[in-house]
Design an enzyme around this catalytic site. Structure first.
Site, PDB file in Angstrom:
ATOM      1  N   SER A   1       4.509  13.911   3.004  1.00  0.00           N
ATOM      2  CA  SER A   1       3.100  13.680   3.316  1.00  0.00           C
ATOM      3  C   SER A   1       2.932  12.422   4.171  1.00  0.00           C
ATOM      4  CB  SER A   1       2.317  13.542   2.003  1.00  0.00           C
ATOM      5  OG  SER A   1       1.056  12.979   2.230  1.00  0.00           O
TER       6      SER A   1
ATOM      7  N   PHE B   1       0.878  -1.171   0.000  1.00  0.00           N
ATOM      8  CA  PHE B   1       0.000   0.000   0.000  1.00  0.00           C
ATOM      9  C   PHE B   1       0.915   1.220   0.000  1.00  0.00           C
ATOM     10  CE2 PHE B   1      -2.395   3.131   2.623  1.00  0.00           C
ATOM     11  CZ  PHE B   1      -3.637   3.120   2.000  1.00  0.00           C
TER      12      PHE B   1
ATOM     13  N   ILE C   1       7.351   2.211   2.888  1.00  0.00           N
ATOM     14  CA  ILE C   1       6.334   1.293   2.367  1.00  0.00           C
ATOM     15  C   ILE C   1       6.639  -0.125   2.851  1.00  0.00           C
ATOM     16  CG2 ILE C   1       5.238   0.401   0.261  1.00  0.00           C
ATOM     17  CD1 ILE C   1       4.831   3.489   0.988  1.00  0.00           C
TER      18      ILE C   1
ATOM     19  N   PHE D   1       1.938   4.073  12.927  1.00  0.00           N
ATOM     20  CA  PHE D   1       1.471   3.808  11.551  1.00  0.00           C
ATOM     21  C   PHE D   1      -0.044   3.547  11.478  1.00  0.00           C
ATOM     22  CE2 PHE D   1       3.106  -0.952  11.409  1.00  0.00           C
ATOM     23  CZ  PHE D   1       2.118  -1.328  12.277  1.00  0.00           C
ATOM     24  N   GLU D   2      -0.510   3.356  10.286  1.00  0.00           N
ATOM     25  CA  GLU D   2      -1.954   3.217   9.984  1.00  0.00           C
ATOM     26  C   GLU D   2      -2.757   4.361  10.592  1.00  0.00           C
ATOM     27  OE1 GLU D   2      -4.366  -0.245  10.531  1.00  0.00           O
ATOM     28  OE2 GLU D   2      -3.666  -1.088   8.645  1.00  0.00           O
TER      29      GLU D   2
HETATM   30  S1  MYA Z   1      -0.059   2.845   5.794  1.00  0.00           S
HETATM   31  C1  MYA Z   1      -0.161   4.610   5.853  1.00  0.00           C
HETATM   32  C2  MYA Z   1      -1.103   5.113   6.822  1.00  0.00           C
HETATM   33  N1  MYA Z   1      -1.406   6.475   6.599  1.00  0.00           N
HETATM   34  C3  MYA Z   1      -2.422   7.015   7.198  1.00  0.00           C
HETATM   35  O1  MYA Z   1      -3.113   6.362   7.958  1.00  0.00           O
HETATM   36  C4  MYA Z   1      -2.712   8.441   6.894  1.00  0.00           C
HETATM   37  C5  MYA Z   1      -3.304   9.159   8.065  1.00  0.00           C
HETATM   38  N2  MYA Z   1      -4.071  10.289   7.634  1.00  0.00           N
HETATM   39  C6  MYA Z   1      -5.410  10.262   7.540  1.00  0.00           C
HETATM   40  O2  MYA Z   1      -6.035   9.258   7.844  1.00  0.00           O
HETATM   41  C7  MYA Z   1      -6.141  11.492   7.031  1.00  0.00           C
HETATM   42  O3  MYA Z   1      -5.270  12.283   6.248  1.00  0.00           O
HETATM   43  C8  MYA Z   1      -6.802  12.316   8.162  1.00  0.00           C
HETATM   44  C9  MYA Z   1      -7.804  13.338   7.533  1.00  0.00           C
HETATM   45  C10 MYA Z   1      -7.676  11.469   9.044  1.00  0.00           C
HETATM   46  C11 MYA Z   1      -5.733  12.998   8.986  1.00  0.00           C
HETATM   47  N3  MYA Z   1     -12.863   7.796   6.669  1.00  0.00           N
HETATM   48  O4  MYA Z   1     -10.087  17.449   5.124  1.00  0.00           O
HETATM   49  P1  MYA Z   1     -10.137  16.091   5.743  1.00  0.00           P
HETATM   50  C12 MYA Z   1     -13.014  12.397   4.590  1.00  0.00           C
HETATM   51  C13 MYA Z   1     -13.740   8.310   5.809  1.00  0.00           C
HETATM   52  O5  MYA Z   1     -10.338  15.981   7.215  1.00  0.00           O
HETATM   53  P2  MYA Z   1      -7.384  15.412   5.907  1.00  0.00           P
HETATM   54  C14 MYA Z   1       0.778   2.312   7.171  1.00  0.00           C
HETATM   55  O6  MYA Z   1       0.981   3.048   8.070  1.00  0.00           O
HETATM   56  C15 MYA Z   1     -13.585  13.607   5.285  1.00  0.00           C
HETATM   57  O7  MYA Z   1     -14.818  13.312   5.896  1.00  0.00           O
HETATM   58  N4  MYA Z   1     -13.650   9.551   5.349  1.00  0.00           N
HETATM   59  O8  MYA Z   1      -8.824  15.288   5.339  1.00  0.00           O
HETATM   60  C16 MYA Z   1       1.280   0.849   7.196  1.00  0.00           C
HETATM   61  C17 MYA Z   1     -13.744  14.552   4.117  1.00  0.00           C
HETATM   62  O9  MYA Z   1     -14.865  14.147   3.353  1.00  0.00           O
HETATM   63  P3  MYA Z   1     -15.793  15.212   2.617  1.00  0.00           P
HETATM   64  C18 MYA Z   1     -12.626  10.280   5.775  1.00  0.00           C
HETATM   65  O10 MYA Z   1      -7.220  16.610   6.741  1.00  0.00           O
HETATM   66  C19 MYA Z   1       0.625   0.127   8.279  1.00  0.00           C
HETATM   67  C20 MYA Z   1     -12.485  14.243   3.294  1.00  0.00           C
HETATM   68  O11 MYA Z   1     -12.118  12.906   3.615  1.00  0.00           O
HETATM   69  C21 MYA Z   1     -11.652   9.805   6.679  1.00  0.00           C
HETATM   70  O12 MYA Z   1      -6.442  15.174   4.792  1.00  0.00           O
HETATM   71  C22 MYA Z   1       0.860  -1.352   8.284  1.00  0.00           C
HETATM   72  C23 MYA Z   1     -11.339  15.175   3.598  1.00  0.00           C
HETATM   73  O13 MYA Z   1     -11.205  15.224   5.003  1.00  0.00           O
HETATM   74  C24 MYA Z   1     -11.815   8.494   7.116  1.00  0.00           C
HETATM   75  N5  MYA Z   1     -10.963   7.910   7.969  1.00  0.00           N
HETATM   76  O14 MYA Z   1      -7.172  14.141   6.847  1.00  0.00           O
HETATM   77  C25 MYA Z   1      -0.121  -1.930   9.238  1.00  0.00           C
HETATM   78  N6  MYA Z   1     -10.760  10.782   6.919  1.00  0.00           N
HETATM   79  O15 MYA Z   1     -14.894  15.848   1.599  1.00  0.00           O
HETATM   80  C26 MYA Z   1      -0.172  -3.386   9.397  1.00  0.00           C
HETATM   81  C27 MYA Z   1     -11.146  11.839   6.210  1.00  0.00           C
HETATM   82  O16 MYA Z   1     -16.891  14.407   2.034  1.00  0.00           O
HETATM   83  C28 MYA Z   1      -1.064  -3.713  10.559  1.00  0.00           C
HETATM   84  N7  MYA Z   1     -12.266  11.529   5.515  1.00  0.00           N
HETATM   85  O17 MYA Z   1     -16.241  16.156   3.685  1.00  0.00           O
HETATM   86  C29 MYA Z   1      -1.151  -5.131  10.840  1.00  0.00           C
HETATM   87  C30 MYA Z   1      -2.113  -5.487  11.939  1.00  0.00           C
HETATM   88  C31 MYA Z   1      -3.075  -6.580  11.580  1.00  0.00           C
HETATM   89  C32 MYA Z   1      -2.459  -7.916  11.413  1.00  0.00           C
HETATM   90  C33 MYA Z   1      -3.398  -9.032  11.205  1.00  0.00           C
HETATM   91  C34 MYA Z   1      -2.695 -10.297  10.702  1.00  0.00           C
HETATM   92  C35 MYA Z   1      -3.508 -11.422  10.456  1.00  0.00           C
END
Ligand code: MYA
Length: 623
Positions: free
Chosen positions: A189, A182, A218, A429-430
Site C-alpha cells: 500500500s 509517521f 518509514i 514521497f508525501e
Molecule cells: S509519508 C507517506 C505518504 N503517503 C501518501 O502521501 C499517500 C498518498 N495517497 C493519498 O494521499 C490518497 O490515498 C489519495 C486518495 C489522494 C490517492 N484530503 O476514495 P478516495 C478523502 C482530504 O479518493 P483514495 C512520506 O512519504 C476523499 O475526499 N480528504 O481515497 C514521508 C474521500 O472522502 P469522503 C481526502 O483513493 C515524507 C475519502 O478521503 C484527501 O484512497 C517525508 C476517500 O477518498 C485529502 N488529501 O486516495 C517528507 N484524499 O469519503 C518530509 C482523499 O468524505 C518532507 N480524501 O468522500 C520535509 C519537507 C519539509 C521540511 C521542513 C523543515 C523545517
C-alpha cells in the site's frame, strides 16, 4: 519603471473589493442553494467561479512583531548552517553529526510549530515555511530529518490529540530528544493509502488494541520511539449497527513492546536520513492512544499530509535559491567563445526560467502557509499543487544549474550532484505527484459535478429554483457571446492587467473543459487518466499564474525594490503558462489527441505483455 502612482489601487481598496465580491457571490449562492461554500480558489474555478479571498491580495501573514520573532530564530540557524554544517559529511555518516542534532534539539528545531507550553517555538505556518527555506538551501536530507519528525511524525498529535495526549507526548518530541515517525505506507500500500492491511483488534475488556502488521520506508523508522501508526480496525456503525473495517490512527510507543525495525535502506539520495521497515508483532496499544477517534484514521492521515505539504514548497524554494546562486557564480565568471557566458541568450533563458520557477514555488509555499495562518480550512488542492509544482521545478532548476556549469556541474565537488539526487524523492514521497495530480483533478471535478447535479435537479422543479436556473442560464448565454467571463482585473496592478486577462481566459476555458468532460463521461471520467492529468496540469498552471499576479501586485503596491523584476517574471510566466493551459485543454477535446492517448495505451500494454520494448535493433539480429 513601474508606475506606482494614481492608477494603482491601495491595499485597503483591494481588500474591500475582494470582500464585496465574495459577499455578493456568497449571498447569491446561499439564496440559490444552501450548500456550504468552499473558499478554495482552485476548487471554485472547476465551476467557473472566482472566489478571490485565498489569492488576492497576497496574504500578509506576519505583523512586525512576528517577523522579528521569525527572524530571531531563522537568522542564527542560517548562520550556524553556513559556518558549521557540511551536508557531504552527513551523507557520509548516514546521519547528521551528533553535534548538529544536539544543537537542533537545544534550539527548538524539533518543535518549531508546537505551542510553548509543550516545549515548542510556537511558530506559525509562515514561520515554519521560513525555516524550511533556510534548511532547504543547505541540505534536503536534513530537511527530511526535521520534516518527517514534525511535519508528519507528531503533527497528528498536535492536530487531533486530546489534551492528555498532547501533555504526554509533545514535550517528549519537541525537547525530550524522542524522535517521532509517521507510519502509513506498507509493502502492498503506497499511493493507495486506503488499502493498508495492518490490523488492530480491540480486546474483550475494551482497554487496549493488539496491533499486527508491517510498514515500509518509514523515515526515522529505526530511531523513532513515538510513531503515528495507521491500521484497520473493526468499527460498528452507530446508526445501523453494522460492523465495518475502517482505518484508525494510533500513537504507538516503541516501549509498548513488539515494535522492531529493519536495517536502514540504501537510498539514491537523502542519505543522512534513516529509512527502515517497521514491524508490529502483537503490540498492545492502550485505547487512550487512539488519535482522532476510532475509524477516522484515513481522514487523520490525509489531513496530516495536507497540513505539511506547503513545507515542501518552501523548503525546495530555498534549495532553488542555492542552485541559482551556483549557476550565477559560474555564469558571471566563465568565458567561452570570447564572451562571458552570461551574455548568451541561451544562458539568459535558462537563468530567467530558473528564477521564475523559484519565484512561483516560493509564492505558492508562502501563499498556502499564509492562508493557513489566516485560518483557511479549504487549502487541500492548493497544498497538493504546491507540492507537485515545487518538486518538479526544483528538479528542473538543479538540472539546469548543472547544465550551466557544464562538466563542473557533473563533479561531486560542486555539490549539485548531491542536490539532484536528494531532490528526486520529493516527486515521490508525501503523495506521489502522479496520484496527487489525479487527486487535484478528481476533487475539483467532484465539486463541479455536484453543482451540475444541483442544476439538473433544479430543472425538475423550475419554479422553486428560478434563482439558480436564471443565474446559470445568464452566465452561459453571456459566455456564448464572449462576455461575462472571469475578471481578475480589479485585483492586480496596472502593469499586470494584460497578464490577468490571460489568466482569466485560462480559467474560463478550464471550467468549460471540466463541464464538457462531465457531460461526456459522467462518472466514468474517473477512468480517464490521460485527460485528468492534462486537467490537473492546467489547474497547476492557473494556480501558479494567480500566485505570481497576486505577489507581484503586492510588490508594486508596497514599493518593494524587487517590484520591477517581479512584474517582469509574472508577465513572462503568464504568457507561457496560459499557452500551456490552452494546449493542454485542446488535447482533452481534439480527436487526434484522443486517438493518440488510445494509441499510447496500446503501446504500453504491448510493452508490458512483452516484458519490455517490442521492436528489435534496426539490424534485426538477436543478441
Ligand atoms: S509519508 C507517506 C505518504 N503517503 C501518501 O502521501 C499517500 C498518498 N495517497 C493519498 O494521499 C490518497 O490515498 C489519495 C486518495 C489522494 C490517492 N484530503 O476514495 P478516495 C478523502 C482530504 O479518493 P483514495 C512520506 O512519504 C476523499 O475526499 N480528504 O481515497 C514521508 C474521500 O472522502 P469522503 C481526502 O483513493 C515524507 C475519502 O478521503 C484527501 O484512497 C517525508 C476517500 O477518498 C485529502 N488529501 O486516495 C517528507 N484524499 O469519503 C518530509 C482523499 O468524505 C518532507 N480524501 O468522500 C520535509 C519537507 C519539509 C521540511 C521542513 C523543515 C523545517
Amino acid at each position: 519603471m513601474i508606475r506606482t502612482g494614481a492608477t494603482v489601487v491601495s491595499r485597503s481598496t483591494i481588500l474591500k473589493q475582494t470582500s464585496r465580491y465574495l459577499q455578493t457571490s456568497l449571498a447569491r449562492r446561499s439564496n440559490a442553494n444552501k450548500q456550504t461554500v468552499n473558499t478554495s480558489f482552485m476548487v471554485n474555478i472547476f465551476r467557473g467561479e472566482i472566489h478571490p479571498l485565498q489569492v488576492f491580495p497576497y496574504p500578509e501573514a506576519a505583523d512586525q512583531e512576528q517577523k522579528e520573532y521569525i527572524q530571531s530564530i531563522a537568522q542564527p540557524v542560517q548562520r550556524f548552517f553556513t559556518e558549521r554544517y557540511d551536508p557531504a559529511e552527513s551523507e557520509r555518516l548516514g546521519h547528521p553529526p551528533q553535534a548538529v542534532l544536539d544543537e537542533l534539539w537545544e534550539t527548538g528545531g524539533y518543535g518549531l510549530m508546537a505551542p510553548e507550553e509543550y516545549g515548542g517555538l510556537n511558530m506559525s505556518n509562515t514561520g515554519y515555511a521560513t525555516m524550511g527555506s533556510v534548511v532547504g538551501a543547505v541540505d534536503l536530507g536534513l530537511a527530511v530529518v526535521l520534516g518527517a519528525h514534525q511535519s508528519i511524525g507528531w503533527k497528528g498529535i498536535l492536530l487531533y490529540g486530546s489534551d492528555e495526549q498532547k501533555r504526554k507526548y509533545l514535550p517528549m518530541v519537541t525537547t525530550g530528544r524522542t524522535v517521532a515517525a509517521f507510519a502509513l505506507t506498507e509493502p502492498g500500500s503506497g499511493s493507495d493509502a486506503g488499502s493498508i492491511r495492518s490490523r488492530a483488534v480491540k480486546s474483550a475488556c475494551g482497554k487496549y488494541y493488539t496491533l499486527n502488521g508491517s510498514k515500509l520506508w518509514i523515515t526515522g523508522g529505526g530511531i523513532a520511539d513515538v510513531l503515528t501508526v495507521f491500521a484497520r480496525t473493526e468499527v460498528t456503525d452507530s446508526k445501523t449497527g453494522q460492523k465495518k473495517d475502517k482505518v484508525t490512527a494510533f500513537v504507538v510507543e516503541r516501549s509498548f513492546g513488539g515494535v522492531t525495525s529493519g536495517p536502514p535502506e540504501d537510498k539514491m539520495g537523502i542519505r543522512c536520513t534513516n529509512t527502515t521497515e517497521v514491524y508490529f508483532d502483537d503490540v498492545k496499544i492502550p485505547v487512550e492512544n487512539v488519535l482522532g477517534g476510532e475509524g477516522n484514521g484515513f481522514k487523520v492521515a490525509m489531513n496530516i499530509l495536507n497540513n505539511g505539504r506547503f513545507g515542501m514548497a518552501a523548503t525546495l524554494a530555498g534549495t532553488m535559491i542555492a542552485c541559482i546562486a551556483k549557476a550565477t557564480e559560474h555564469a558571471n565568471s566563465r568565458i567561452q567563445f570570447g564572451k562571458n557566458i552570461k551574455e548568451f541568450g541561451n544562458v539568459q533563458e535558462k537563468m530567467a526560467r530558473m528564477t521564475i520557477l523559484q519565484y512561483v514555488t516560493q509564492s505558492m509555499g508562502f501563499m498556502v502557509a499564509g492562508n493557513m495562518d489566516h485560518g483557511s480550512k479549504d487549502f487541500h488542492l492548493e497544498a497538493a499543487i504546491s507540492k507537485i509544482f515545487s518538486s518538479e521545478a526544483a528538479w528542473h532548476v538543479c538540472d539546469e544549474a548543472i547544465q550551466i556549469l557544464g562538466g563542473n556541474g557533473f563533479m561531486k565537488g560542486t555539490g549539485l550532484e548531491k542536490v539532484l539526487r536528494d531532490i528526486r524523492i520529493y516527486r515521490i514521497f508525501e503523495g506521489a505527484n502522479d496520484v496527487l495530480r489525479l487527486f487535484v483533478a478528481l476533487s475539483g471535478i467532484q465539486y463541479a459535478g455536484s453543482h451540475l447535479k444541483e442544476l439538473q435537479l433544479a430543472f425538475k422543479n423550475p419554479t422553486a429554483n428560478l434563482g439558480l436556473i436564471f443565474k446559470e442560464g445568464s452566465r452561459r448565454v453571456a459566455r456564448s457571446f464572449g462576455v461575462g467571463g472571469s475578471d481578475l482585473g480589479p485585483f492586480v496592478v496596472e502593469p499586470l492587467k494584460e497578464s490577468a486577462n490571460l489568466c482569466a481566459e485560462s480559467i474560463d476555458s478550464f471550467s468549460l473543459a471540466v463541464e464538457a468532460l462531465l457531460f461526456k463521461y459522467g462518472k466514468r471520467v474517473v477512468e480517464e487518466q490521460f485527460l485528468l492529468i492534462r486537467l490537473a496540469d492546467s489547474a497547476i498552471d492557473i494556480y501558479a499564474m494567480v500566485n505570481v499576479l497576486s505577489r507581484a501586485s503586492r510588490a508594486v503596491r508596497n514599493n518593494l525594490p524587487s517590484a520591477e523584476q517581479e512584474v517582469l517574471m509574472a508577465k513572462v510566466w503568464c504568457v507561457q503558462a496560459s499557452g500551456r493551459v490552452q494546449n493542454n485543454l485542446k488535447q482533452i477535446n481534439k480527436r487526434v489527441y484522443l486517438e493518440s492517448f488510445t494509441a499510447m495505451s496500446q503501446i504500453a500494454r504491448k510493452v508490458c505483455e512483452n516484458g519490455g520494448v517490442v521492436h528489435k535493433l534496426p539490424l534485426e539480429i538477436e543478441l
